[in-house]
Design a protein around this motif. Structure first.
Motif, PDB file in Angstrom:
ATOM      1  N   GLU A 394       0.812  -1.218   0.000  1.00  0.00           N
ATOM      2  CA  GLU A 394       0.000   0.000   0.000  1.00  0.00           C
ATOM      3  C   GLU A 394       0.848   1.272   0.000  1.00  0.00           C
ATOM      4  OE1 GLU A 394      -3.413  -0.317   2.861  1.00  0.00           O
ATOM      5  OE2 GLU A 394      -2.365  -2.166   3.411  1.00  0.00           O
ATOM      6  N   HIS A 405       0.287   6.690   3.018  1.00  0.00           N
ATOM      7  CA  HIS A 405       0.850   5.599   3.823  1.00  0.00           C
ATOM      8  C   HIS A 405       2.315   5.376   3.452  1.00  0.00           C
ATOM      9  CE1 HIS A 405       1.039   1.869   6.083  1.00  0.00           C
ATOM     10  NE2 HIS A 405       1.329   1.182   4.990  1.00  0.00           N
ATOM     11  N   HIS A 420       5.720  -0.819   6.955  1.00  0.00           N
ATOM     12  CA  HIS A 420       4.304  -1.117   6.727  1.00  0.00           C
ATOM     13  C   HIS A 420       3.736  -1.930   7.891  1.00  0.00           C
ATOM     14  CE1 HIS A 420       0.617  -2.340   4.708  1.00  0.00           C
ATOM     15  NE2 HIS A 420       0.941  -3.605   4.892  1.00  0.00           N
ATOM     16  N   ARG A 424       0.647  -0.497  10.191  1.00  0.00           N
ATOM     17  CA  ARG A 424      -0.625  -1.223  10.179  1.00  0.00           C
ATOM     18  C   ARG A 424      -0.841  -1.984  11.488  1.00  0.00           C
ATOM     19  NH1 ARG A 424      -2.824   1.966   6.963  1.00  0.00           N
ATOM     20  NH2 ARG A 424      -2.767   1.549   4.729  1.00  0.00           N
ATOM     21  N   GLU A 427      -2.162   0.461  13.917  1.00  0.00           N
ATOM     22  CA  GLU A 427      -3.550   0.772  13.598  1.00  0.00           C
ATOM     23  C   GLU A 427      -4.486  -0.308  14.122  1.00  0.00           C
ATOM     24  OE1 GLU A 427      -3.645   1.281   9.410  1.00  0.00           O
ATOM     25  OE2 GLU A 427      -2.336   3.029   9.433  1.00  0.00           O
ATOM     26  N   GLU A 500      -4.874   5.060  11.321  1.00  0.00           N
ATOM     27  CA  GLU A 500      -6.159   4.814  10.686  1.00  0.00           C
ATOM     28  C   GLU A 500      -6.785   3.549  11.256  1.00  0.00           C
ATOM     29  OE1 GLU A 500      -5.105   4.412   6.669  1.00  0.00           O
ATOM     30  OE2 GLU A 500      -4.583   6.513   6.365  1.00  0.00           O
ATOM     31  N   PRO A 502      -7.960  -0.249  11.171  1.00  0.00           N
ATOM     32  CA  PRO A 502      -7.366  -1.402  10.484  1.00  0.00           C
ATOM     33  C   PRO A 502      -8.217  -1.804   9.285  1.00  0.00           C
ATOM     34  CG  PRO A 502      -8.369  -2.068  12.563  1.00  0.00           C
ATOM     35  CD  PRO A 502      -8.374  -0.575  12.542  1.00  0.00           C
ATOM     36  N   LEU A 520       1.847  -9.086   7.474  1.00  0.00           N
ATOM     37  CA  LEU A 520       1.733  -7.734   6.924  1.00  0.00           C
ATOM     38  C   LEU A 520       3.050  -7.293   6.307  1.00  0.00           C
ATOM     39  CD1 LEU A 520      -0.314  -6.021   9.783  1.00  0.00           C
ATOM     40  CD2 LEU A 520      -1.134  -6.615   7.496  1.00  0.00           C
ATOM     41  N   TRP A 587      -7.654  -9.586   6.889  1.00  0.00           N
ATOM     42  CA  TRP A 587      -6.689  -8.541   6.549  1.00  0.00           C
ATOM     43  C   TRP A 587      -6.252  -8.562   5.088  1.00  0.00           C
ATOM     44  CZ3 TRP A 587      -4.486  -4.688   9.712  1.00  0.00           C
ATOM     45  CH2 TRP A 587      -4.979  -4.678  11.020  1.00  0.00           C
TER      46      TRP A 587
END
Length: 834
Positions: A394, A405, A420, A424, A427, A500, A502, A520, A587
């Protein structure tokens, strides 16, 4: 070295760039910046000096501060390295590592307040050095034409760099170095290198003066050599130090500090000690001749470490360490003959490295690789693979522009995967675990197993960070301290206020597990255990991976693999954590594809129709597919037939003969009659067999297919009408019998008939419009061949009478006329009674 300063100063006259080449031990790292400082270069602006390693950056700053009479860096001279900064308002020379320069450029593209950027030890061609130089040159071209650039090295091939800098002048300095005697082995080292290293060190301690610096490829070899020296029983006055990048700063400083009076030391080092360091007291270098380099495979997205022969320029750098403070000796653990085979220069890291960090930096910079000036541009395949990864993380949008991001990822100074994961993970409510894992995966492993690789489960390492003792494992305390410091730093930057929700986690979702956090960071390495096997997995990217030793994780259905290495069909898993299918679906739902699949199942010998949910190469679930498309079913069945070959079809005697009849005519007139060979029929299944497969799903169902009709359907109507006349299935003989023609050999079809049935037949029967004589197998009453001929008339004239003698003796009750052409043919085995 000081004699070269005027030439350097002249070359850097505004606007200016230069290349300085000085031999190992010349002290250019400290002499040049200080000399330029004294000339007033840093009165209005700063000098940035880049070093490839943190230890070298701190050591250079310490040395320059000492030469200026300052107690420690942070005054006139300072440094910036990861997790450690010593600068002040009066700092005029900043020694930084290459990644720090990239951060500085990203935050201030114009480098305001900087007058000169020095790239030291550029011959190492690290990834960040090449990137930093490319970005600096663009800054100089677009924003800061007054910015000066100086590239320095001892063994650099200067011409390409000078050309890249706009035909910048090359300044060469002989410097002041001490002679170093080089000694080679008489025979190559066989087997493990460590015993040879231990013997060389012991010999050097006996014969030479001063401290000993030993170059080894990695920490594992260092530990084995350290153990070997301990077992050899060194004198009490000799201490052993280790020196590699992951050591705590205190241990590194003790390794390079002077030995106390009356003592000697042996420093076991990786290539970290090649450049920019003066290890006080070293008079002897023992070079194992090996170095460890990363190799990135764009096809698998994996980086593996390879141990390779040292290059000639690196060997020269290592040799120079022995002559920094006094004459010295270099023991090379290879022969003179082997030295002739050394590669002159090391490969630029950009050609073999994971380019994801470079791709993210360029996206944040707002430039494509082709817009910058490089000594060696990033390889296209590896760069494209990096863009694909960044889109999956992302960091980039579909247009490859950096996302918000992605910009937050850049600011972390971590590998994009780990940045990342940290963002994440925070988050999702797992900031502490995400920071800890990012730190763990940035450093060498904190655990060592009992005589083998440590347990792969990353949860065990998280427990160690929280203060628990791991049963059966040794903890690397230095690495543990470093990881804890990194974890605190990363966690401190994960501010909940900017995070943000998830993605796809749903309301009330639990905080991500360690396995999900690893997934992730490494979404391409989500792994599923192979059915019925323990310790063997299939990765999302299609690669196989396995544990080489028994592991607690080997029975898990799903893993997220953080560290994997190896070639071949299956890589070795070193560090991983378990995760669940529910986590994957929550996810990674946007990446899961659901497809209707109709495929051939070779094991079941049938077409399987199913609806499948997949994440890359991994099957997450499947269900039967109702009413699959008929064309797809037929295509899948054809795949099964193709795999088995046309010969596996249920050919009966008649259809086999039909194939052979058609093949004979094809040989006679290939432009009119299609081939019916096995190879041709297999290759053209779609054309002739597919129309007859409606409703069939199994190989055994092919018994229902009229194969003769399928073969004949390939023929135009006019040829079908001529087939029986040109290649008849049977031939009528004088006895009235219709004898089947055998076309197994299309070049010589056979008519096997009892001799008595062809009495009175004058000529050999011919087919294909008279072009092909039948090969006649003339049989005895017991149906054994007594003559094979394609010339029946000749047989009657010349061969029959010899055959008649034999047959009259063997079959006396049968009639064997003297004149077979006038005799009555018969199908009977005995003559008729009068």
């Amino acid at each position: 070295m000081a004699a070269a300063i005027p030439a350097v100063r002249a070359a850097l006259a505004s606007p200016g760039a230069a290349v300085l080449v000085a031999p190992p031990g010349a002290g250019k790292t400290t002499v040049v910046p200080l000399a330029l400082l004294e000339e007033g270069w840093a009165a209005e602006s700063r000098i940035i000096v880049l070093e490839p390693r943190r230890l070298a950056a701190r050591a250079a700053a310490d040395r320059m501060a000492w030469l200026l009479g300052e107690e420690e860096p942070g005054g006139t001279v300072g440094y910036r390295v990861r997790n450690d900064t010593r600068v002040g308002p009066g700092t005029r020379i900043e020694v930084v590592t290459e990644g720090v320069l990239t951060r500085m450029l990203q935050s201030d593209a114009a480098l305001e307040g900087v007058g000169l950027v020095v790239f030291d030890e550029f011959h190492e061609r690290s990834l960040h050095a090449d990137l930093g130089l490319a970005l600096t040159l663009q800054t100089r071209a677009v924003l800061r034409p007054d910015l000066r650039v100086l590239v320095m090295s001892a063994t650099l091939d200067a011409a390409p760099v000078a050309a890249l800098l706009g035909e910048a002048p090359v300044v060469r300095s002989e410097g002041r170095t001490h002679p170093v005697e080089t000694r080679w082995r008489k025979a190559p080292v066989e087997g493990w290198i460590e015993p040879a290293v231990v013997r060389s060190v012991l010999g050097a301690l006996d014969r030479e003066e001063g401290d000993v610096l030993v170059f080894l490829p990695g920490a594992a070899e260092i530990r084995r050599t350290e153990r070997g020296l301990g077992e050899a029983g060194l004198p009490a006055s000799v201490t052993v130090h280790t020196l590699f990048g992951a050591l705590p700063r205190g241990a590194q400083e003790r390794a390079i500090a002077p030995s106390p009076p009356g003592t000697r030391k042996v420093v076991l080092a990786t290539s970290i000690a090649e450049t920019s360091l003066t290890i006080e007291g070293v008079r002897v270098v023992v070079d194992a001749g090996l170095m460890r380099v990363p190799r990135f495979d764009p096809g698998t997205g994996m980086t593996r470490l390879e141990t390779v022969r040292v290059t000639r320029d690196a060997a020269d750098q290592r040799r120079g360490r022995a002559g920094r403070v006094a004459p010295g000796v270099c023991y090379r653990l290879w022969t003179r003959a082997e030295e002739r085979g050394l590669v002159p220069h090391r490969r630029p890291e950009i050609q073999d490295a994971d380019l994801a960090p470079v791709a993210l930096e360029l996206a944040a910079w707002g430039a494509a690789p082709e817009e910058l000036r490089w000594l060696d541009p990033p390889p296209d395949a590896a760069y494209r693979q990096s863009l694909e990864l960044l889109r999956g993380l992302e960091a980039l949008g579909d247009d490859d522009a950096i996302t918000d991001h992605g910009r937050r990822m850049v600011s972390f100074g971590l590998h994009p995967r780990l940045a990342h994961m940290a963002l994440r993970g925070a988050e999702g409510g797992a900031a502490e675990a995400a920071a800890a894992l990012a730190a763990l995966l940035s450093e060498r492993d904190i655990l060592r197993g009992p005589g083998r690789a440590a347990d792969a489960d990353l949860r065990l390492r998280l427990d160690v960070l929280r203060g628990r003792s791991p049963a059966g494992h040794e903890v690397d305390r230095g690495a543990l301290r470093s990881v804890r410091e990194d974890a605190r730093r990363i966690a401190g930057r994960l501010e909940p206020g900017v995070l943000e929700d998830p993605p796809s986690a749903g309301d009330g979702a639990r905080a991500p597990s360690p396995g999900l956090l690893v997934a992730l960071a490494y979404p391409d390495r989500i792994a599923r255990r192979r059915a019925g096997e323990r310790g063997r997995f299939l990765l999302r990217n299609g690669r196989g991976a396995r544990f080489l030793e028994p592991q607690a994780l080997e029975g898990e259905d799903w893993l997220a693999v953080a560290e994997v290495e190896g070639r071949g069909a299956e890589a070795r898993i070193f560090r991983a954590a378990p995760l669940t299918l529910e986590e994957i679906e929550a996810w990674f739902g946007a990446r899961i594809e659901e497809t209707a699949e109709v495929a051939w199942d070779g094991a079941a010998a049938r077409v399987v129709s199913r609806r499948v949910r997949r994440l890359g190469a991994l099957t997450l679930g499947e269900a039967p597919l109702r009413d699959p498309p008929p064309d797809a079913v037929a295509a899948a069945l054809l795949e099964g037939v193709r795999a088995a070959g046309a010969a596996a079809l249920p050919w009966g005697a008649d259809t086999t003969q039909l194939r052979e009849r058609l093949e004979l005519l094809h040989r006679l007139e290939p432009e009119r009659w299609p081939s019916s060979s096995e190879a041709e029929l297999t290759a053209t299944l779609d054309a002739w067999l597919a129309p007859f497969l409606a409703g069939l799903t199994r190989l055994e169902d092919l018994r229902k297919v009229d194969l003769a009709a399928a073969l004949l359907a390939r023929l135009p109507r006019e040829l079908r009408s001529k087939l029986d006349a040109l290649a008849p299935t049977h031939v009528e003989v004088p006895s009235g019998s219709r004898i089947r023609v055998d076309y197994a050999d299309p070049g010589a079809p056979v008519l096997a008939v009892r001799l008595q049935e062809v009495f009175g037949m004058l000529e050999t029967p011919r087919i294909a419009g008279g072009r092909v004589p039948l090969t006649m197998h003339l049989l005895s009453p017991a149906r054994r061949p007594v003559q094979v001929t394609q010339d029946l008339a000749s047989f009657w004239r010349e061969g029959y009478f010899e055959v008649r003698k034999d047959l009259r003796g063997r079959y006396p009750k049968h009639a064997w006329p003297e004149d077979p052409l006038r005799a009555e043919p018969t199908r009977r085995t005995k003559p008729r009674r009068p």
